[in-house]
Motif scaffolding. Structure first.
Motif, mmCIF file in Angstrom:
data_model
loop_
_atom_site.group_PDB
_atom_site.id
_atom_site.type_symbol
_atom_site.label_atom_id
_atom_site.label_comp_id
_atom_site.label_asym_id
_atom_site.label_seq_id
_atom_site.Cartn_x
_atom_site.Cartn_y
_atom_site.Cartn_z
ATOM 1 N N UNK A 134 0.709 -1.186 -0.044
ATOM 2 C CA UNK A 134 -0.135 0.011 0.133
ATOM 3 C C UNK A 134 0.777 1.190 0.017
ATOM 4 N N UNK A 135 1.943 1.110 0.612
ATOM 5 C CA UNK A 135 3.143 2.374 0.672
ATOM 6 C C UNK A 135 3.092 2.607 -0.981
ATOM 7 N N UNK A 136 3.489 1.559 -1.742
ATOM 8 C CA UNK A 136 3.779 1.779 -3.172
ATOM 9 C C UNK A 136 2.558 2.218 -3.818
ATOM 10 N N UNK A 137 1.286 1.848 -3.536
ATOM 11 C CA UNK A 137 -0.002 2.076 -4.317
ATOM 12 C C UNK A 137 -0.269 3.750 -3.871
ATOM 13 N N UNK A 138 0.142 4.074 -2.737
ATOM 14 C CA UNK A 138 -0.192 5.338 -2.462
ATOM 15 C C UNK A 138 0.464 6.414 -3.561
ATOM 16 N N UNK A 139 1.609 5.990 -4.276
ATOM 17 C CA UNK A 139 2.151 6.535 -5.357
ATOM 18 C C UNK A 139 1.400 6.798 -6.304
ATOM 19 N N UNK A 185 -18.500 13.464 -5.779
ATOM 20 C CA UNK A 185 -18.865 13.175 -7.430
ATOM 21 C C UNK A 185 -17.502 12.548 -8.368
ATOM 22 N N UNK A 186 -16.616 13.276 -7.677
ATOM 23 C CA UNK A 186 -15.232 12.924 -8.426
ATOM 24 C C UNK A 186 -14.722 11.753 -7.978
ATOM 25 N N UNK A 187 -14.920 11.782 -6.567
ATOM 26 C CA UNK A 187 -14.371 10.417 -5.900
ATOM 27 C C UNK A 187 -15.017 8.984 -6.653
ATOM 28 N N UNK A 188 -16.292 9.131 -6.876
ATOM 29 C CA UNK A 188 -17.254 8.093 -7.372
ATOM 30 C C UNK A 188 -16.792 7.873 -8.724
ATOM 31 N N UNK A 189 -16.562 8.854 -9.616
ATOM 32 C CA UNK A 189 -16.164 8.691 -10.970
ATOM 33 C C UNK A 189 -14.843 7.935 -10.960
ATOM 34 N N UNK A 190 -13.727 8.539 -10.164
ATOM 35 C CA UNK A 190 -12.359 8.034 -10.086
ATOM 36 C C UNK A 190 -12.133 6.698 -9.614
ATOM 37 N N UNK A 191 -13.000 6.200 -8.960
ATOM 38 C CA UNK A 191 -13.103 4.901 -8.193
ATOM 39 C C UNK A 191 -14.222 3.824 -9.070
ATOM 40 N N UNK A 192 -14.436 4.162 -10.322
ATOM 41 C CA UNK A 192 -15.377 3.287 -11.099
ATOM 42 C C UNK A 192 -14.753 2.055 -11.007
ATOM 43 N N UNK A 193 -13.382 1.909 -11.335
ATOM 44 C CA UNK A 193 -12.850 0.712 -11.837
ATOM 45 C C UNK A 193 -11.661 0.370 -11.071
ATOM 46 N N UNK A 194 -11.415 1.191 -9.958
ATOM 47 C CA UNK A 194 -10.340 0.853 -9.000
ATOM 48 C C UNK A 194 -10.350 1.404 -7.686
ATOM 49 N N UNK A 195 -9.583 1.336 -6.815
ATOM 50 C CA UNK A 195 -9.781 1.879 -5.363
ATOM 51 C C UNK A 195 -8.436 2.967 -5.416
ATOM 52 N N UNK A 196 -8.813 3.876 -4.323
ATOM 53 C CA UNK A 196 -7.875 5.107 -3.886
ATOM 54 C C UNK A 196 -7.787 4.751 -2.329
ATOM 55 N N UNK A 197 -7.330 5.957 -1.901
ATOM 56 C CA UNK A 197 -7.163 6.052 -0.409
ATOM 57 C C UNK A 197 -7.711 7.509 -0.003
ATOM 58 N N UNK A 198 -8.335 7.364 1.400
ATOM 59 C CA UNK A 198 -9.067 8.607 1.643
ATOM 60 C C UNK A 198 -8.480 8.857 3.075
ATOM 61 N N UNK A 199 -8.694 10.329 3.619
ATOM 62 C CA UNK A 199 -8.385 10.690 4.809
ATOM 63 C C UNK A 199 -8.979 9.964 5.922
#
Length: 168
Positions: A131-136, A154-168
């Motif tokens: 996950x340290x690498x994925x954060x990059x 709405x931006x997050x919903x669109x960004x994460x349509x086919x992948x995951x990310x990281x949130x505060x």
């Protein structure tokens, strides 16, 4: 906590003998009220919507006694949503207990466990490095969830349509 009783559930458990370290995060969880004095929790521990039991009443009807045992949770441990830790269990340092796990036996340091009963599925250090690498490269969002605007959501919903990310 409320105005009539300024003590939190955690305050009461500590008065009854629960031992907790620094930076203990306790969200919508239950620690064995009757035997909390058998529970020790280390530093930097998060428990989410889970149960920690220091007794097992399955023997009560037959013998008039419940089985009891210490529960020791090390430092830097995360216990995921809807997990149960049974009595007489030691959880080492740097452990992740996956959501929905039932911990029936000791868990060594640097382990990720999952399932019923919980079994080791990996090393915490490997997981964190991945996950340290994925954060990059993955999307990262820095606004804490209650303060997100509709546009950010709405931006997050669109960004994460086919992948995951990281949130505060």
């Amino acid at each position: 906590m409320n105005k009539l009783n300024p003590k939190t559930e955690l305050d009461i458990l500590k008065e009854r003998g629960l031992i907790v370290g620094k930076n203990f995060n306790f969200f919508n969880s239950h620690i064995d009220y009757g035997h909390c004095w058998l529970v020790e929790i280390g530093d930097d521990v998060t428990i989410t919507n889970s149960t920690i039991l220091a007794h097992d009443a399955s023997t009560k009807l037959q013998f008039g006694k419940s089985k009891i045992g210490k529960v020791k949770i090390g430092d830097r441990v995360f216990i995921g949503y809807n997990s149960v830790v049974l009595c007489n269990v030691r959880i080492g340092n740097d452990v992740i207990v996956a959501a929905g796990s039932i911990v029936t036996r000791d868990i060594p340091d640097n382990s990720i466990v999952a399932g019923n009963p919980a079994r080791i599925i990996g090393k915490t250090s490997d997981y964190m490095e991945k996950h340290r690498e994925n954060l990059k490269t993955k999307p990262v969002y820095d606004t804490y969830w209650p303060y997100k605007t509709r546009e950010q959501i709405e931006k997050i919903r669109n960004d994460l349509e086919h992948d995951y990310g990281y949130d505060e």
